[in-house]
Design an enzyme around this catalytic site. Sequence first.
Site, short mmCIF file in Angstrom:
data_model
loop_
_atom_site.label_atom_id
_atom_site.label_comp_id
_atom_site.label_asym_id
_atom_site.label_seq_id
_atom_site.Cartn_x
_atom_site.Cartn_y
_atom_site.Cartn_z
N ARG A 64 -3.73 10.31 0.46
CA ARG A 64 -4.64 11.40 0.95
C ARG A 64 -4.76 11.38 2.30
O ARG A 64 -4.60 10.24 2.86
CB ARG A 64 -6.11 11.36 0.09
CG ARG A 64 -5.85 11.37 -1.43
CD ARG A 64 -6.91 10.97 -2.20
NE ARG A 64 -7.13 11.07 -3.55
CZ ARG A 64 -6.72 9.83 -4.40
NH1 ARG A 64 -6.48 8.86 -3.79
NH2 ARG A 64 -6.76 10.18 -5.47
N LYS A 88 -10.50 6.44 -3.73
CA LYS A 88 -11.65 6.96 -4.52
C LYS A 88 -12.53 5.92 -4.98
O LYS A 88 -11.68 5.00 -5.47
CB LYS A 88 -11.37 8.07 -5.59
CG LYS A 88 -10.93 9.35 -4.80
CD LYS A 88 -10.87 10.27 -5.70
CE LYS A 88 -10.28 11.82 -5.26
NZ LYS A 88 -10.22 12.80 -6.10
N HIS A 162 -2.90 18.75 2.72
CA HIS A 162 -2.99 17.98 1.59
C HIS A 162 -1.70 17.98 0.75
O HIS A 162 -1.81 17.39 -0.28
CB HIS A 162 -4.35 18.33 0.72
CG HIS A 162 -4.77 17.39 -0.49
ND1 HIS A 162 -5.25 16.02 -0.43
CD2 HIS A 162 -4.53 17.78 -1.79
CE1 HIS A 162 -5.17 15.75 -1.84
NE2 HIS A 162 -4.96 16.67 -2.51
N ARG A 165 0.81 15.75 -0.06
CA ARG A 165 0.95 14.82 -1.28
C ARG A 165 1.35 15.30 -2.17
O ARG A 165 2.00 14.51 -3.20
CB ARG A 165 -0.82 14.43 -1.26
CG ARG A 165 -1.11 13.54 -2.59
CD ARG A 165 -2.60 13.29 -2.56
NE ARG A 165 -3.20 12.99 -3.98
CZ ARG A 165 -3.26 11.49 -4.28
NH1 ARG A 165 -2.62 10.87 -3.41
NH2 ARG A 165 -3.74 11.18 -5.31
N HIS A 196 -4.30 7.34 -8.94
CA HIS A 196 -4.92 8.05 -9.99
C HIS A 196 -5.44 7.07 -10.76
O HIS A 196 -4.93 5.78 -10.78
CB HIS A 196 -3.93 8.72 -10.61
CG HIS A 196 -3.32 10.20 -9.80
ND1 HIS A 196 -2.28 11.03 -10.20
CD2 HIS A 196 -4.08 10.79 -8.77
CE1 HIS A 196 -2.31 11.98 -9.40
NE2 HIS A 196 -3.35 11.95 -8.57
N TYR A 205 1.51 16.95 -12.48
CA TYR A 205 2.74 17.57 -11.81
C TYR A 205 3.74 17.91 -12.60
O TYR A 205 4.89 18.23 -12.13
CB TYR A 205 3.15 16.50 -10.86
CG TYR A 205 2.22 16.10 -9.69
CD1 TYR A 205 1.73 17.29 -8.79
CD2 TYR A 205 1.32 15.04 -9.61
CE1 TYR A 205 0.93 16.98 -7.85
CE2 TYR A 205 0.33 14.80 -8.62
CZ TYR A 205 0.20 15.84 -7.82
OH TYR A 205 -0.67 15.57 -6.86
#
Length: 205
Positions: A64, A88, A162, A165, A196, A205
């Site tokens: 990111r 995150k 972004h 990514r 993730h 995806y």
Amino acid sequence: LAAFDPSCQVPPAGLLPPAEVPAPYLYSPQEISALIHAAGTLAIPVQAATCHALVCLLAVSGMRVGEALALDVADVDLDAGVITVTGKNDHTRLVPLHPTTAAMLRDYRQRCDQLFPGPATPSFFLSAAGTRPFRSAVEATFSRLLVRAGITPRHRRPPRIHDLRHSFAVATLIGWYRTGADVAAMMPLLSRILGHAGPQSTFYY
């Protein structure tokens, strides 16, 4: 499942509103090369070097943009070819680097050391003022790179930084399929690289 297990409940139609997720812009290899070239045409030397290195890193790592801008010099081990990323919820992960990427980043830091012999920040990436770059400024500059690279929207959502990514994730999956890899078995690896919580997020995806 209900065909095999009568106890399985099938939710009625209309129970949940449809989720509309705009399709991301997927950059082609040619477009990524054009963006990298455009970054090198920026007038301010450190800005050109930073944008060049940042676009290259995002395109080959799937990080990111906020994660990349938050990197400190101590987070990037160019000898071992690995970056420690804080994602995150302050979760950390290791992102491997191809030797060519590590060499590119080493050249970038040498350029930074020439331009700012004594930087006042531990940030790996530097702004034109020798400080940690602001994301808003990076996104504004990236918009200029899109124009210089001749990249225009193909659908409602305009191209964003972004989306590098997303492009990395899709290109990785396509590469696995083309080489006959067991993609389902490889998904946890891609999930870890992308940061993730689990493969369920990566199956988007």
